[in-house]
Design a protein around this motif. Structure first.
Motif, mmCIF file in Angstrom:
data_model
loop_
_atom_site.group_PDB
_atom_site.id
_atom_site.type_symbol
_atom_site.label_atom_id
_atom_site.label_comp_id
_atom_site.label_asym_id
_atom_site.label_seq_id
_atom_site.Cartn_x
_atom_site.Cartn_y
_atom_site.Cartn_z
ATOM 1 N N PRO A 8 0.842 -1.205 0.000
ATOM 2 C CA PRO A 8 0.000 0.000 0.000
ATOM 3 C C PRO A 8 0.877 1.255 0.000
ATOM 4 C CG PRO A 8 -0.537 -1.492 1.831
ATOM 5 C CD PRO A 8 0.803 -1.888 1.296
ATOM 6 N N ILE A 46 -1.325 -1.002 -4.369
ATOM 7 C CA ILE A 46 -2.656 -0.513 -4.044
ATOM 8 C C ILE A 46 -2.504 0.708 -3.150
ATOM 9 C CG2 ILE A 46 -2.905 -1.978 -1.995
ATOM 10 C CD1 ILE A 46 -5.860 -2.432 -2.892
ATOM 11 N N GLN A 47 -3.444 1.632 -3.226
ATOM 12 C CA GLN A 47 -3.359 2.857 -2.433
ATOM 13 C C GLN A 47 -4.153 2.751 -1.135
ATOM 14 O OE1 GLN A 47 -2.562 6.805 -4.668
ATOM 15 N NE2 GLN A 47 -4.595 6.137 -5.258
ATOM 16 N N PRO A 48 -3.611 3.274 -0.039
ATOM 17 C CA PRO A 48 -4.420 3.411 1.176
ATOM 18 C C PRO A 48 -5.421 4.549 1.010
ATOM 19 C CG PRO A 48 -2.246 4.366 1.506
ATOM 20 C CD PRO A 48 -2.220 3.720 0.149
ATOM 21 N N ARG A 49 -6.538 4.424 1.672
ATOM 22 C CA ARG A 49 -7.566 5.461 1.607
ATOM 23 C C ARG A 49 -7.278 6.536 2.641
ATOM 24 N NH1 ARG A 49 -12.369 3.901 -1.155
ATOM 25 N NH2 ARG A 49 -13.227 5.795 -0.253
ATOM 26 N N HIS A 58 -2.277 -0.820 9.358
ATOM 27 C CA HIS A 58 -3.307 -1.389 8.494
ATOM 28 C C HIS A 58 -4.321 -0.325 8.081
ATOM 29 C CE1 HIS A 58 -1.676 -5.216 9.836
ATOM 30 N NE2 HIS A 58 -2.407 -5.818 8.924
ATOM 31 N N LEU A 61 -8.000 0.422 2.540
ATOM 32 C CA LEU A 61 -7.467 0.392 1.178
ATOM 33 C C LEU A 61 -8.552 0.684 0.152
ATOM 34 C CD1 LEU A 61 -5.493 -2.972 1.516
ATOM 35 C CD2 LEU A 61 -4.520 -0.667 1.653
ATOM 36 N N GLU A 96 -9.257 -8.968 2.702
ATOM 37 C CA GLU A 96 -7.902 -9.108 3.236
ATOM 38 C C GLU A 96 -7.805 -10.402 4.023
ATOM 39 O OE1 GLU A 96 -4.443 -6.554 5.568
ATOM 40 O OE2 GLU A 96 -6.365 -5.625 5.043
ATOM 41 N N GLN A 171 -6.519 7.512 -8.136
ATOM 42 C CA GLN A 171 -7.318 6.287 -8.049
ATOM 43 C C GLN A 171 -8.450 6.305 -9.059
ATOM 44 O OE1 GLN A 171 -6.472 3.748 -6.123
ATOM 45 N NE2 GLN A 171 -8.171 2.449 -6.798
#
Length: 206
Positions: A8, A46-49, A58, A61, A96, A171
């Motif tokens: 991420p 993948i990008q974190p939100r 954590h 995502l 996940e 995104q």
């Protein structure tokens, strides 16, 4: 369905057919690269939100990312790596997994890219005009002769990958259904981010 080890990283977008160089230095991601090199050499970018629940280990995502195959690898002191990821396919995260590894893992559907139409001449011309204006406004130097030789997919996806937009905008570009849709969104974003603040000459979202 595929099991993917994920990296991420906000602002780091990969597209099928393009490459993404990365310097890997955090211990958990050094472990990820070592594990992937020993298995299938695949990493899910993948990008974190930014709007999700805050967690340093954590973060929430986005659902869509892109699988990268580790191509070039340079092993550095202290277990660090320089790698080049080669984009393979976009994926949609299903859920996940509960794992004991220091890096996160998910199950995902790999997405088949739809065959899209070529950009119409007016679409290509509008995009190149907006790109020139955006580059000029922000002081970017671009080899426009080289740009003119690129095919539509390489041009649009390449600009979408490196554009200096926020994570949510990047995104949205990744999730666009095809190249013409991504091109239209890029034009809107370049116009949006290209507005100038009259006091300090910075790009503004106001």
């Amino acid at each position: 369905m595929a099991r993917l080890s994920i990296f991420p990283l906000a602002g780091a977008i990969l597209y099928p057919g393009l490459t993404l160089p990365l310097h890997i230095f955090e211990p958990r991601y050094c472990a990820l690269v070592s594990d992937c090199l020993a298995r299938d050499r695949r990493i899910g970018m993948i990008q974190p939100r930014e709007d999700g629940p805050e967690s340093q280990t954590h973060p929430a995502l986005f659902e869509m990312g892109c699988v990268g195959h580790i191509g070039d690898v340079e092993t550095l002191e202290g277990g660090r790596f320089n790698i080049v990821l080669e984009g393979v396919s976009r994926f949609r995260m299903l859920h996940e997994l509960e794992v004991k590894t220091p890096f996160r893992q998910i199950e995902a559907d790999l997405l088949e890219e739809v065959e899209c139409r070529a950009l119409a001449p007016v679409e290509r011309a509008l995009f190149e005009r907006e790109a020139r204006d955006f580059a000029r406004a922000h002081g970017y130097r671009v080899d426009w002769e080289q740009v003119s030789r690129l095919d539509d997919t390489s041009l649009i996806n390449g600009v979408a990958q490196i554009a200096p937009f926020d994570a949510a905008s990047k995104q949205a570009l990744l999730e666009a259904a095809d190249v013409p849709e991504r091109c239209a969104l890029l034009v809107q974003l370049m116009q949006f981010y290209g507005r100038r603040d009259g006091d300090d000459h910075r790009a503004t979202l106001q």
